[in-house]
Write a protein that holds these residues in place. Structure first.
Motif, PDB file in Angstrom:
ATOM      1  N   SER A  63       0.109 -38.032  82.873  1.00 26.83           N
ATOM      2  CA  SER A  63       0.433 -37.873  81.446  1.00 26.83           C
ATOM      3  C   SER A  63       0.222 -36.435  80.973  1.00 26.83           C
ATOM      4  O   SER A  63       0.690 -36.072  79.889  1.00 26.83           O
ATOM      5  CB  SER A  63      -0.446 -38.815  80.612  1.00 26.83           C
ATOM      6  OG  SER A  63      -1.826 -38.528  80.809  1.00 26.83           O
ATOM      7  N   SER A  64      -0.466 -35.630  81.769  1.00 29.67           N
ATOM      8  CA  SER A  64      -0.738 -34.240  81.376  1.00 29.67           C
ATOM      9  C   SER A  64       0.298 -33.252  81.905  1.00 29.67           C
ATOM     10  O   SER A  64       0.295 -32.087  81.493  1.00 29.67           O
ATOM     11  CB  SER A  64      -2.123 -33.819  81.882  1.00 29.67           C
ATOM     12  OG  SER A  64      -3.129 -34.679  81.420  1.00 29.67           O
ATOM     13  N   PHE A  65       1.183 -33.700  82.813  1.00 32.92           N
ATOM     14  CA  PHE A  65       2.070 -32.750  83.494  1.00 32.92           C
ATOM     15  C   PHE A  65       3.083 -32.130  82.536  1.00 32.92           C
ATOM     16  O   PHE A  65       3.139 -30.905  82.386  1.00 32.92           O
ATOM     17  CB  PHE A  65       2.786 -33.444  84.646  1.00 32.92           C
ATOM     18  CG  PHE A  65       3.774 -32.553  85.357  1.00 32.92           C
ATOM     19  CD1 PHE A  65       3.339 -31.550  86.190  1.00 32.92           C
ATOM     20  CD2 PHE A  65       5.141 -32.717  85.161  1.00 32.92           C
ATOM     21  CE1 PHE A  65       4.234 -30.713  86.838  1.00 32.92           C
ATOM     22  CE2 PHE A  65       6.050 -31.900  85.805  1.00 32.92           C
ATOM     23  CZ  PHE A  65       5.594 -30.895  86.646  1.00 32.92           C
ATOM     24  N   TRP A  66       3.893 -32.951  81.886  1.00 32.07           N
ATOM     25  CA  TRP A  66       4.954 -32.402  81.031  1.00 32.07           C
ATOM     26  C   TRP A  66       4.408 -31.676  79.803  1.00 32.07           C
ATOM     27  O   TRP A  66       4.959 -30.639  79.416  1.00 32.07           O
ATOM     28  CB  TRP A  66       5.941 -33.498  80.643  1.00 32.07           C
ATOM     29  CG  TRP A  66       6.759 -33.956  81.807  1.00 32.07           C
ATOM     30  CD1 TRP A  66       6.695 -35.154  82.453  1.00 32.07           C
ATOM     31  CD2 TRP A  66       7.764 -33.192  82.504  1.00 32.07           C
ATOM     32  NE1 TRP A  66       7.576 -35.192  83.499  1.00 32.07           N
ATOM     33  CE2 TRP A  66       8.252 -34.001  83.549  1.00 32.07           C
ATOM     34  CE3 TRP A  66       8.283 -31.904  82.347  1.00 32.07           C
ATOM     35  CZ2 TRP A  66       9.230 -33.571  84.426  1.00 32.07           C
ATOM     36  CZ3 TRP A  66       9.258 -31.464  83.223  1.00 32.07           C
ATOM     37  CH2 TRP A  66       9.724 -32.289  84.241  1.00 32.07           C
ATOM     38  N   PRO A  67       3.329 -32.173  79.168  1.00 28.77           N
ATOM     39  CA  PRO A  67       2.739 -31.348  78.102  1.00 28.77           C
ATOM     40  C   PRO A  67       2.264 -29.983  78.585  1.00 28.77           C
ATOM     41  O   PRO A  67       2.354 -28.993  77.849  1.00 28.77           O
ATOM     42  CB  PRO A  67       1.557 -32.209  77.625  1.00 28.77           C
ATOM     43  CG  PRO A  67       1.965 -33.606  77.911  1.00 28.77           C
ATOM     44  CD  PRO A  67       2.728 -33.524  79.198  1.00 28.77           C
ATOM     45  N   SER A  68       1.783 -29.901  79.821  1.00 25.65           N
ATOM     46  CA  SER A  68       1.349 -28.606  80.353  1.00 25.65           C
ATOM     47  C   SER A  68       2.549 -27.684  80.580  1.00 25.65           C
ATOM     48  O   SER A  68       2.448 -26.470  80.349  1.00 25.65           O
ATOM     49  CB  SER A  68       0.570 -28.795  81.651  1.00 25.65           C
ATOM     50  OG  SER A  68       1.411 -29.220  82.708  1.00 25.65           O
ATOM     51  N   ILE A  69       3.666 -28.239  81.028  1.00 22.12           N
ATOM     52  CA  ILE A  69       4.888 -27.438  81.173  1.00 22.12           C
ATOM     53  C   ILE A  69       5.347 -26.925  79.820  1.00 22.12           C
ATOM     54  O   ILE A  69       5.708 -25.739  79.661  1.00 22.12           O
ATOM     55  CB  ILE A  69       6.012 -28.272  81.831  1.00 22.12           C
ATOM     56  CG1 ILE A  69       5.628 -28.681  83.263  1.00 22.12           C
ATOM     57  CG2 ILE A  69       7.326 -27.504  81.838  1.00 22.12           C
ATOM     58  CD1 ILE A  69       5.580 -27.542  84.238  1.00 22.12           C
ATOM     59  N   TYR A  70       5.317 -27.806  78.821  1.00 21.17           N
ATOM     60  CA  TYR A  70       5.720 -27.425  77.459  1.00 21.17           C
ATOM     61  C   TYR A  70       4.825 -26.305  76.926  1.00 21.17           C
ATOM     62  O   TYR A  70       5.317 -25.300  76.388  1.00 21.17           O
ATOM     63  CB  TYR A  70       5.640 -28.660  76.555  1.00 21.17           C
ATOM     64  CG  TYR A  70       5.808 -28.367  75.085  1.00 21.17           C
ATOM     65  CD1 TYR A  70       7.070 -28.155  74.535  1.00 21.17           C
ATOM     66  CD2 TYR A  70       4.696 -28.292  74.239  1.00 21.17           C
ATOM     67  CE1 TYR A  70       7.221 -27.885  73.179  1.00 21.17           C
ATOM     68  CE2 TYR A  70       4.841 -28.024  72.894  1.00 21.17           C
ATOM     69  CZ  TYR A  70       6.103 -27.822  72.367  1.00 21.17           C
ATOM     70  OH  TYR A  70       6.243 -27.550  71.028  1.00 21.17           O
ATOM     71  N   SER A  71       3.506 -26.454  77.077  1.00 15.21           N
ATOM     72  CA  SER A  71       2.577 -25.432  76.587  1.00 15.21           C
ATOM     73  C   SER A  71       2.790 -24.103  77.299  1.00 15.21           C
ATOM     74  O   SER A  71       2.759 -23.036  76.675  1.00 15.21           O
ATOM     75  CB  SER A  71       1.132 -25.900  76.787  1.00 15.21           C
ATOM     76  OG  SER A  71       0.876 -27.086  76.068  1.00 15.21           O
ATOM     77  N   THR A  72       3.032 -24.167  78.603  1.00 11.61           N
ATOM     78  CA  THR A  72       3.260 -22.942  79.384  1.00 11.61           C
ATOM     79  C   THR A  72       4.483 -22.198  78.870  1.00 11.61           C
ATOM     80  O   THR A  72       4.430 -20.981  78.630  1.00 11.61           O
ATOM     81  CB  THR A  72       3.440 -23.284  80.869  1.00 11.61           C
ATOM     82  OG1 THR A  72       2.274 -23.957  81.361  1.00 11.61           O
ATOM     83  CG2 THR A  72       3.668 -22.015  81.684  1.00 11.61           C
ATOM     84  N   LEU A  73       5.590 -22.915  78.690  1.00 10.54           N
ATOM     85  CA  LEU A  73       6.834 -22.269  78.256  1.00 10.54           C
ATOM     86  C   LEU A  73       6.735 -21.754  76.823  1.00 10.54           C
ATOM     87  O   LEU A  73       7.279 -20.689  76.496  1.00 10.54           O
ATOM     88  CB  LEU A  73       8.001 -23.250  78.391  1.00 10.54           C
ATOM     89  CG  LEU A  73       8.321 -23.690  79.826  1.00 10.54           C
ATOM     90  CD1 LEU A  73       9.478 -24.689  79.829  1.00 10.54           C
ATOM     91  CD2 LEU A  73       8.661 -22.491  80.699  1.00 10.54           C
ATOM     92  N   ILE A  74       6.039 -22.496  75.954  1.00  8.10           N
ATOM     93  CA  ILE A  74       5.862 -22.053  74.568  1.00  8.10           C
ATOM     94  C   ILE A  74       5.052 -20.753  74.525  1.00  8.10           C
ATOM     95  O   ILE A  74       5.406 -19.800  73.804  1.00  8.10           O
ATOM     96  CB  ILE A  74       5.170 -23.138  73.728  1.00  8.10           C
ATOM     97  CG1 ILE A  74       6.113 -24.311  73.483  1.00  8.10           C
ATOM     98  CG2 ILE A  74       4.702 -22.566  72.389  1.00  8.10           C
ATOM     99  CD1 ILE A  74       7.335 -23.970  72.652  1.00  8.10           C
ATOM    100  N   ILE A  75       3.977 -20.699  75.287  1.00  6.64           N
ATOM    101  CA  ILE A  75       3.142 -19.490  75.296  1.00  6.64           C
ATOM    102  C   ILE A  75       3.911 -18.309  75.861  1.00  6.64           C
ATOM    103  O   ILE A  75       3.906 -17.212  75.284  1.00  6.64           O
ATOM    104  CB  ILE A  75       1.849 -19.749  76.102  1.00  6.64           C
ATOM    105  CG1 ILE A  75       0.955 -20.740  75.355  1.00  6.64           C
ATOM    106  CG2 ILE A  75       1.100 -18.444  76.353  1.00  6.64           C
ATOM    107  CD1 ILE A  75      -0.263 -21.173  76.135  1.00  6.64           C
ATOM    108  N   VAL A  76       4.603 -18.512  76.983  1.00  8.32           N
ATOM    109  CA  VAL A  76       5.372 -17.429  77.599  1.00  8.32           C
ATOM    110  C   VAL A  76       6.462 -16.948  76.650  1.00  8.32           C
ATOM    111  O   VAL A  76       6.614 -15.740  76.407  1.00  8.32           O
ATOM    112  CB  VAL A  76       5.973 -17.883  78.936  1.00  8.32           C
ATOM    113  CG1 VAL A  76       6.942 -16.831  79.472  1.00  8.32           C
ATOM    114  CG2 VAL A  76       4.884 -18.146  79.958  1.00  8.32           C
ATOM    115  N   GLY A  77       7.228 -17.878  76.086  1.00  7.35           N
ATOM    116  CA  GLY A  77       8.316 -17.498  75.176  1.00  7.35           C
ATOM    117  C   GLY A  77       7.807 -16.818  73.926  1.00  7.35           C
ATOM    118  O   GLY A  77       8.377 -15.803  73.477  1.00  7.35           O
ATOM    119  N   GLY A  78       6.719 -17.340  73.339  1.00  5.95           N
ATOM    120  CA  GLY A  78       6.179 -16.740  72.124  1.00  5.95           C
ATOM    121  C   GLY A  78       5.671 -15.332  72.352  1.00  5.95           C
ATOM    122  O   GLY A  78       5.929 -14.421  71.550  1.00  5.95           O
TER     123      GLY A  78
END
Length: 288
Positions: A63-78
């Motif tokens: 359950s933590s995998f896709w939220p971690s991908i989302y957080s990673t991409l948001i931080i990188v993009g921001g």
């Protein structure tokens, strides 16, 4: 013109360095792949045998995998958006003649040399602390309630901390590019009556495209593995757990080397996907 003998001599001299580099990269990668197919629990029995694809399935279905991908991409993009936008503005400002220009440039670049752990601690305790932080005092001065940054807006807080550290790097690269711009083009456009915005849009920004590409690629490589800022500030809570931090938790906190190694393989795949995407979108500027 190089002869066959000189080319052979060059290859021979480069061979040891290439060999060491390949071993340096391939041995850890090979060990990661090996452990990803093993059920290896150091504190609970050691190597319990071949696990097949079980580690990969368990990691990706967590359950933590896709939220971690989302957080990673948001931080990188921001971070990329903030550092490139403000990097261009700062580079243009630092290119203008001013008193103490050298000192100002050193002060602007200085945050890049601060260790990520120290940077995160400074922001957490001096700026974002809801009781004694500078931002809390500023909020109270204007009659507003202080923001609990790391729990109310956690992802934005991480982006802000990381952007502060990487903005000098983007500014330095972009400033170098601006200084290489032929001033005759700008002078000709100014004499023709072109306003500042059009001069920036049609002359300066196209000239910066190669530098922006370099900033995008280099920062993305490092930002995909961001860890220290999250470890020091939120500990992965409040939706700030990135893929790297999730792997850390699986390996060190859960003591599951096999599961963490499978996560490492996923991290390699994600990094390559992002790199290929960036190269297709903006990498062509390197060849023009």
């Amino acid at each position: 013109m190089a002869t066959q003998h000189s080319r052979s001599a060059a290859r021979l001299m480069m061979a040891p360095a290439v060999f060491v580099l390949l071993v340096w990269m391939l041995v850890p990668l090979g060990m990661t792949l090996w452990f990803s197919f093993r059920q290896y629990l150091p504190l609970r029995g050691g190597d319990l045998g071949f696990a097949g694809w079980d580690n990969y399935v368990r990691f990706v279905t967590s359950s933590s995998f896709w939220p971690s991908i989302y957080s990673t991409l948001i931080i990188v993009g921001g971070v990329l958006v903030i550092t490139i936008f403000f990097g261009i503005l700062l580079a243009m400002l630092l290119d203008q003649p001013m008193f103490g220009q050298g000192i100002v440039r050193i002060l602007v670049i200085a945050p890049f040399f601060v260790m990520p752990t120290v940077s995160a601690l400074v922001w957490k305790n001096m700026f974002m602390d809801p009781t004694n932080g500078l931002l809390a005092h500023l909020w109270r001065f204007f009659g507003a309630d202080p923001v609990v940054w790391l729990s109310d807006v956690p992802l934005f807080s991480i982006v802000l901390i990381v952007s502060w550290q990487w903005l000098p790097f983007a500014t330095l690269i972009l400033l170098t590019a601006i200084q290489s711009l032929d001033s005759d083009q700008l002078e000709a456009a100014e004499m023709d009556g072109a306003p500042h915005l059009k001069r920036f849009w049609y002359i300066i920004l196209p000239h910066l495209s190669r530098a922006i590409t370099i900033v995008l690629l280099i920062q993305t490589i490092f930002l995909l593995s961001i860890f220290a800022e999250i470890f020091v500030t939120t500990g992965g809570a409040f939706g700030t757990r990135t893929l790297t931090y999730l792997i850390f938790q699986r390996v060190l906190e859960s003591q599951n080397i096999g599961l963490g190694s499978a996560g490492g393989v996923y991290a390699i795949i994600l990094a390559n996907i992002v790199a290929i995407f960036l190269m297709r979108i903006v990498g062509k500027n390197l060849d023009t």
